[in-house]
Motif scaffolding. Structure first.
Motif, PDB file in Angstrom:
ATOM      1  N   ASN A  66       0.850  -1.180   0.000  1.00  0.00           N
ATOM      2  CA  ASN A  66       0.000   0.000   0.000  1.00  0.00           C
ATOM      3  C   ASN A  66       0.888   1.233   0.000  1.00  0.00           C
ATOM      4  O   ASN A  66       1.862   1.293   0.749  1.00  0.00           O
ATOM      5  N   PRO A  67       0.537   2.202  -0.816  1.00  0.00           N
ATOM      6  CA  PRO A  67       1.363   3.409  -0.836  1.00  0.00           C
ATOM      7  C   PRO A  67       1.206   4.197   0.463  1.00  0.00           C
ATOM      8  O   PRO A  67       0.186   4.107   1.137  1.00  0.00           O
ATOM      9  N   ALA A  68       2.230   4.923   0.790  1.00  0.00           N
ATOM     10  CA  ALA A  68       2.142   5.828   1.939  1.00  0.00           C
ATOM     11  C   ALA A  68       1.520   7.119   1.426  1.00  0.00           C
ATOM     12  O   ALA A  68       2.030   7.728   0.495  1.00  0.00           O
ATOM     13  N   PHE A  69       0.405   7.489   1.999  1.00  0.00           N
ATOM     14  CA  PHE A  69      -0.274   8.695   1.551  1.00  0.00           C
ATOM     15  C   PHE A  69       0.331   9.905   2.241  1.00  0.00           C
ATOM     16  O   PHE A  69       0.702   9.853   3.408  1.00  0.00           O
ATOM     17  N   GLU A  70       0.402  10.986   1.508  1.00  0.00           N
ATOM     18  CA  GLU A  70       1.000  12.213   2.030  1.00  0.00           C
ATOM     19  C   GLU A  70       0.186  12.729   3.215  1.00  0.00           C
ATOM     20  O   GLU A  70      -1.038  12.824   3.137  1.00  0.00           O
ATOM     21  N   GLY A 103      -6.862   5.026  -3.557  1.00  0.00           N
ATOM     22  CA  GLY A 103      -6.800   3.589  -3.325  1.00  0.00           C
ATOM     23  C   GLY A 103      -7.638   3.091  -2.160  1.00  0.00           C
ATOM     24  O   GLY A 103      -8.114   3.856  -1.321  1.00  0.00           O
ATOM     25  N   THR A 104      -7.787   1.776  -2.133  1.00  0.00           N
ATOM     26  CA  THR A 104      -8.492   1.109  -1.044  1.00  0.00           C
ATOM     27  C   THR A 104      -7.774   1.378   0.273  1.00  0.00           C
ATOM     28  O   THR A 104      -6.553   1.339   0.342  1.00  0.00           O
TER      29      THR A 104
END
Length: 189
Positions: A51-55, A115-116
């Motif tokens: 999962n990407p790290a969201f800003e 994203g989810t």
């Protein structure tokens, strides 16, 4: 248990099951089906994603201090609120959530795609709750949220309960909500 051994056994068992009811007489089709089975068409390789790290977008408490959100939002929107830790911990927003709150506060419509597990729901729930709090004790329905599936509506009702009910005496939460999916009994309706 080794997960890869488990996967191998699961695929072997499933393959045995699937092939047990396939009876093809044409040799070309039989070969085509066997080739596809051996290539893993029905059971692709495992997919591993990060999962990407969201800003980060700031804290709810900061938005309250800046006058962007109603002061009660600091008490409502906290994480890990439960019976042991009734007040929970401060909630840090992602940038896309904070941006959505600002856009909603300015009276604009917006579409948010991300994203989810990125907190899309809070991106509209926080502005709705903030507006209801700012309007005060107005009678009647202030917002309607439509979900495409009952399962999502039920899941979101639990999330709303977590934020809006925990930490408040029963029937004394500052914002009330209800769910209607057609699954409710007569008393709930």
């Amino acid at each position: 248990m080794n997960i890869f051994d488990f996967r191998h056994k699961l695929i072997k068992d499933y393959s045995s099951y699937v092939t047990s009811f396939i009876h093809i007489k044409d040799k070309r089709i039989v070969q085509y089906v066997r080739d596809n089975f051996s290539q893993g068409t029905l059971w692709p390789e495992p997919l591993i994603q990060l999962n990407p790290a969201f800003e980060p977008g700031g804290w709810i408490d900061e938005l309250v201090e800046q006058g962007i959100l109603h002061s009660e939002c600091s008490r409502i929107f906290r994480v890990k609120k439960d019976e042991q830790q009734e007040n929970g911990q401060p909630l840090c927003l992602h940038k896309h959530q904070a941006d959505a709150i600002g856009i909603a506060r300015d009276g604009y419509n917006y579409v948010l795609t991300t994203g989810t597990g990125s907190g899309k729901s809070l991106s509209y729930i926080i502005p709705i709750v903030d507006r209801v709090l700012k309007l005060g004790s107005v009678q009647g329905i202030q917002a309607i949220v439509v979900y495409p599936m009952n399962a999502l509506a039920n899941s979101q009702a639990k999330e709303l309960e977590k934020f809006l009910c925990r930490g408040y005496p029963e029937n004394q939460q500052p914002v009330t909500f209800a769910r209607y999916t057609g699954q409710e009994n007569d008393q709930e309706r």
